[in-house]
Design a protein around this motif. Structure first.
Motif, PDB file in Angstrom:
ATOM      1  N   TRP A  93       0.814  -1.218   0.000  1.00  0.00           N
ATOM      2  CA  TRP A  93       0.000   0.000   0.000  1.00  0.00           C
ATOM      3  C   TRP A  93       0.849   1.270   0.000  1.00  0.00           C
ATOM      4  O   TRP A  93       0.334   2.366   0.209  1.00  0.00           O
ATOM      5  CB  TRP A  93      -0.922   0.003   1.218  1.00  0.00           C
ATOM      6  CG  TRP A  93      -1.955  -1.068   1.196  1.00  0.00           C
ATOM      7  CD1 TRP A  93      -1.886  -2.298   1.785  1.00  0.00           C
ATOM      8  CD2 TRP A  93      -3.225  -1.025   0.537  1.00  0.00           C
ATOM      9  NE1 TRP A  93      -3.030  -3.007   1.526  1.00  0.00           N
ATOM     10  CE2 TRP A  93      -3.871  -2.242   0.776  1.00  0.00           C
ATOM     11  CE3 TRP A  93      -3.873  -0.053  -0.236  1.00  0.00           C
ATOM     12  CZ2 TRP A  93      -5.129  -2.542   0.268  1.00  0.00           C
ATOM     13  CZ3 TRP A  93      -5.137  -0.340  -0.736  1.00  0.00           C
ATOM     14  CH2 TRP A  93      -5.756  -1.570  -0.483  1.00  0.00           C
ATOM     15  N   THR A  96      -0.032   4.859  -1.612  1.00  0.00           N
ATOM     16  CA  THR A  96      -1.208   5.607  -1.176  1.00  0.00           C
ATOM     17  C   THR A  96      -1.128   5.800   0.334  1.00  0.00           C
ATOM     18  O   THR A  96      -0.456   5.049   1.024  1.00  0.00           O
ATOM     19  CB  THR A  96      -2.515   4.894  -1.606  1.00  0.00           C
ATOM     20  OG1 THR A  96      -3.626   5.719  -1.331  1.00  0.00           O
ATOM     21  CG2 THR A  96      -2.668   3.545  -0.953  1.00  0.00           C
ATOM     22  N   SER A  97      -1.816   6.820   0.823  1.00  0.00           N
ATOM     23  CA  SER A  97      -1.774   7.073   2.265  1.00  0.00           C
ATOM     24  C   SER A  97      -3.031   7.813   2.701  1.00  0.00           C
ATOM     25  O   SER A  97      -3.859   8.206   1.881  1.00  0.00           O
ATOM     26  CB  SER A  97      -0.532   7.901   2.617  1.00  0.00           C
ATOM     27  OG  SER A  97      -0.598   9.160   1.976  1.00  0.00           O
ATOM     28  N   ARG A 101      -5.901   5.792   1.302  1.00  0.00           N
ATOM     29  CA  ARG A 101      -5.602   4.409   1.695  1.00  0.00           C
ATOM     30  C   ARG A 101      -6.772   3.808   2.459  1.00  0.00           C
ATOM     31  O   ARG A 101      -7.140   2.651   2.243  1.00  0.00           O
ATOM     32  CB  ARG A 101      -4.329   4.347   2.533  1.00  0.00           C
ATOM     33  CG  ARG A 101      -3.964   2.907   2.902  1.00  0.00           C
ATOM     34  CD  ARG A 101      -2.740   2.813   3.774  1.00  0.00           C
ATOM     35  NE  ARG A 101      -1.554   3.171   3.027  1.00  0.00           N
ATOM     36  CZ  ARG A 101      -0.329   3.103   3.532  1.00  0.00           C
ATOM     37  NH1 ARG A 101      -0.133   2.695   4.782  1.00  0.00           N
ATOM     38  NH2 ARG A 101       0.713   3.446   2.806  1.00  0.00           N
TER      39      ARG A 101
END
Length: 185
Positions: A93, A96-97, A101
């Protein structure tokens, strides 16, 4: 090959596979699949590899036949062959954050094969009922389309909404899953 290259840098391996919607570039780290790029012809492939190079600080390695990519390729090939399935692949992942996310994780775990969800409903699921537009932004920035099924997110009035791979690709994916009728031609 281990997950780190020279100097302890993470290794990103990539390959291009044929699919029912055109060539897909898949890239993975030791953690899991990190990106899927639609329409992976040279210009898209090069732009995707540039983003990975910048993000990971290392040169992505072309790795046809890679053990790291074998399972994602096998699972996606079965999916495009019409075998109903949710793709339970290991995912990285790191592209993305934050809110994006959170939304993408909810989408991956909470919207199964053959179903759709509205942008507003998905926003409500992550505790931001007023965040339908922010959900749309998260879908547009999804680094793992198909695997994290942003094609399953639609407008509340039944419209398709947007899609980074193009609306025809979104229609094809939803038809493959039985949500929309197959195109007449």
């Amino acid at each position: 090959m281990n997950s780190y290259g020279v100097g302890g840098e993470p290794t990103v391996e990539w390959d291009v596979m044929d699919s029912g919607i055109g060539p897909l570039l898949l890239a993975a780290t030791a953690t899991g699949l990190v990106t899927v790029a639609f329409h992976a012809r040279p210009a898209v492939r090069d732009a995707t590899l540039d983003r990975l190079r910048t993000r990971f600080g290392t040169e992505p390695v072309a790795a046809p036949g890679s053990a790291r990519l074998a399972e994602p390729i096998r699972e996606l090939a079965a999916y495009f062959a019409g075998e109903p399935r949710d793709l339970g692949l290991a995912l990285d992942w790191s592209l993305t954050s934050g809110f994006h996310r959170e939304v993408l994780r909810e989408l991956a775990s909470g919207v199964p094969y053959g179903t759709v969800v509205g942008y507003g409903e998905l926003a409500a699921r992550v505790g931001r009922p007023e965040g339908a537009q922010a959900v749309g932004a998260a879908m547009g920035a999804n680094p793992l389309p198909v695997v994290v099924p942003c094609h399953r997110v639609v407008e509340s009035d039944g419209g398709l909404g947007g899609f980074s791979g193009g609306l025809e690709t979104k229609r094809q994916l939803l038809a493959l899953e039985g949500v929309l009728p197959q195109p007449l031609f």
